[in-house]
Design an enzyme around this catalytic site. Structure first.
Site, PDB file in Angstrom:
ATOM      1  CD  GLU A  35      -9.204  -1.481   7.837  1.00  0.00           C
ATOM      2  OE1 GLU A  35      -7.390  -1.038   7.206  1.00  0.00           O
ATOM      3  OE2 GLU A  35      -9.687  -0.081   7.012  1.00  0.00           O
ATOM      4  CE  LYS A  40       1.784  -3.552  10.917  1.00  0.00           C
ATOM      5  NZ  LYS A  40       3.059  -3.833   9.794  1.00  0.00           N
ATOM      6  NE  ARG A 100      -0.039   3.617   4.739  1.00  0.00           N
ATOM      7  CZ  ARG A 100      -0.054   4.237   5.606  1.00  0.00           C
ATOM      8  NH1 ARG A 100       0.863   3.928   6.802  1.00  0.00           N
ATOM      9  NH2 ARG A 100      -0.854   4.771   6.044  1.00  0.00           N
ATOM     10  NE  ARG A 106       6.433   4.410   7.274  1.00  0.00           N
ATOM     11  CZ  ARG A 106       6.085   3.140   8.220  1.00  0.00           C
ATOM     12  NH1 ARG A 106       5.436   1.836   7.826  1.00  0.00           N
ATOM     13  NH2 ARG A 106       6.054   3.690   9.040  1.00  0.00           N
ATOM     14  CD  GLU A 130       1.166  -2.259   2.876  1.00  0.00           C
ATOM     15  OE1 GLU A 130       1.252  -1.314   3.815  1.00  0.00           O
ATOM     16  OE2 GLU A 130       2.688  -3.133   3.462  1.00  0.00           O
ATOM     17  CE  LYS A 138       3.378  -0.458  14.588  1.00  0.00           C
ATOM     18  NZ  LYS A 138       4.783   0.469  13.820  1.00  0.00           N
TER      19      LYS A 138
END
Ligand code: AMP
Length: 551
Positions: A235, A237, A242, A257, A285, A404
């Protein structure tokens, strides 16, 4: 309350962790559900469970005034006593000794008093506090004040409270932690463990769930070997903030977050959620998004931390939620479902603006993944999320199911122009290096960033000596140095910046090599920085970023 105080005192009296756990476990086991819920919260040094998001709003001054007025000691005596204890609770306990009329106090009374203090305004907070302390014995007062001041100071962490719950109800500690991660509430955790409700990874809506986190990797091969998957999902980033969204009918709440409520900052998400046909818990996000384009993080910043947003700001910086996970749907907890199933359900919701789905692409091997990564880079993203399609959602965990993938955008050869003294472990050495590239038009050096990672302690020690000799101006915490030390720095991204004369700042720079072999005349130029910026982060990337899959 006296049992609570006795258990607390016994825990404080032993330095041994196992013994603390045993004492607290035995105490927890003796309680009914309602008291267990209270005791677990209070033992963690909290007046309210975090999920209630309440604070007492009681100042130190009011607290000490109330205790002083009850105590029969004079001010000087009280001052000396405080210096002896250096802890509000310990001080209060001894200060009121002999000055109260103790009567049995239940944890339920403590709870009612805390609520009365919370809901009273200003000076009115003193009355319920005083009435309670006058009914308490010194040992109970000691712990009551510890709860209020938010610190137990008996060598008890939240982790130990978890261990005591495990001991009390004969539950594996991993299980307790798991329930805690989902509930985010130690009191609720204790009760569920007592009841044996474990598939009680069940979500209670409006209690924020800790976010699942990702581990960093630098190479596509590494992503495959670490994940151990045949094929992976990728996906984009997204570079926003968040956000967890809970929705049940008309009630919608958003969390950041760090699990703080942020509902007020994003009214368009709340309005949009109300018109959806389902009750949900989304993970995603928030991005600033106008006319089909994602705006830079810098613009989104105007929307953060607000309790209210006026129409003008909503017009200037509208937001969307890019959703990448679904944790709960119409009463069903989905944490243990594989990502494939959660995504399928998500796609079936028929979401509309301001809700978008994260752009998803499968990669079947390292080369394929490398290609996807390069494409996302061309679209102006810093990195790529790589997810195991078969993985459950594990709250609060930084595991290998989400990775990530980030690689340095490029490296530049730069020269150090200023150095600063470090902090903490780096105290006493010059460890922070401001560096520059060459502006060929003016012939001057212009700063583009500051690096403080990448060197060994020995290299820093050596550099400290060198920079002390090269200082041309000592500004105390910082020293300007002769521009002679050439470094190669890696970085992930470039931003426009008003802080540096160059107009640019490298993000996350780290030193990869000391280039003593390279003369300063040959370092990289401002033109090169500008070229990299235009290539990856210029106008074009704004358009491309909006390739969020619209469902
Ligand atoms: P980092 O902040 O570098 O640890 O990266 C993890 C963060 O990336 C998450 O906390 C999210 O805020 C953000 N993020 C952006 N896009 C995604 C995505 N598709 N899936 C998960 N996290 C994402």
């Amino acid at each position: 309350m006296i049992e609570f105080a006795n258990a607390g005192a016994a825990v404080g009296a032993t330095p041994a962790t196992l013994e603390k756990t045993r004492i607290l476990g035995a105490y927890f086991r003796s309680l009914d559900e309602a008291d267990l819920r209270r005791a677990a919260v209070y033992m963690s040094g909290r007046a309210f469970p975090p999920s209630q998001r309440r604070t007492l709003g009681l100042g130190w001054q009011t607290l000490s005034k109330v205790i002083s007025s009850i105590s029969s000691r004079d001010e000087e005596d009280l001052g000396a006593l405080f210096r002896k204890h250096a802890d509000l609770g310990d001080w209060a306990g001894e200060a009121v000794d002999g000055a109260t009329q103790p009567a049995p106090v239940k944890l339920a009374d403590v709870e009612a008093t805390l609520e009365a203090i919370r809901s009273a305004r200003g000076n009115a907070k003193a009355a319920p506090l005083e009435a309670m302390v006058r009914r308490m014995d010194p040992a109970s007062t000691r712990f009551f004040i510890k709860i209020i001041s938010g610190e137990m100071r008996i060598g008890l962490s939240e982790g130990l409270v978890e261990a005591a719950i495990a001991e009390a109800f004969d539950v594996p500690i991993t299980q307790v932690k798991r329930v805690h991660l989902v509930t985010g509430d130690i009191g609720e955790t204790a009760v569920r463990c007592k009841r044996g409700e474990f598939e009680a990874s069940k979500i209670t809506l409006f209690q924020p769930v800790r976010f699942m986190l990702a581990s960093p990797v630098e190479a596509p091969e590494e992503a495959f070997t670490r994940m151990g998957a045949e094929s992976v999902w990728t996906e984009e980033k997204y570079d926003g903030v968040r956000c967890q969204m809970h929705r049940e009918g008309e009630r919608v709440e958003l969390f950041s977050r760090d699990l703080k409520e942020t509902t007020g900052a994003f009214p368009e998400l709340v309005e949009g959620a109300k018109t959806m046909g389902h009750d949900v818990l989304f993970d995603g996000e928030v991005l600033a998004h106008r006319d089909g384009r994602v705006l830079r993080f810098f613009e989104l910043q105007h929307r953060l931390g607000r309790k209210k947003v006026d129409d003008e700001l909503r017009r200037d910086v509208p937001v969307v939620l890019v959703i990448f996970d679904l944790l709960w749907l119409d009463g069903r907890t989905l944490l243990d479902e594989p990502l494939t199933e959660r995504r399928k359900l998500l796609e079936g919701l028929g979401l509309e603006h301001p809700f978008l789905l994260a752009r998803l692409e499968e990669a079947t091997g390292p080369e394929h993944l490398d290609r996807v990564f390069k494409e996302t880079r061309e679209r102006g993203n810093e990195g790529l999320m790589v997810k195991d399609p078969l993985s459950p959602y594990t709250p609060g965990r930084r595991g290998l199911a989400w990775l990530k993938l980030k690689r340095p955008l490029a490296t530049l050869d730069v020269v150090v122009t200023a150095v600063e003294w470090g902090h903490g472990k780096r105290r006493g050495v010059l460890s922070d290096y401001t560096f520059a590239v060459k502006d060929t038009r003016s012939g001057k050096l212009v700063n583009v960033g500051k690096a403080y990672t990448g060197l060994t302690d020995a290299e820093i020690a050596e550099f400290t000596k060198r920079f002390l000799e090269m200082t041309i101006e000592d500004q105390g915490f910082r020293r300007m140095v002769r521009p002679e030390v050439v470094l190669e720095v890696a970085f992930d991204s470039i931003q426009h910046s008003g802080r540096h004369m160059s107009g640019y700042a490298l993000r996350f720079p780290r030193i990869v090599r000391i280039r003593d072999d390279k003369p300063v005349e040959e370092i990289d130029t401002l033109a090169r920085v500008a070229e990299l910026y235009d290539r990856y982060f210029g106008e074009k990337s704004e358009v491309a970023l909006s390739e969020v899959a619209e469902t």
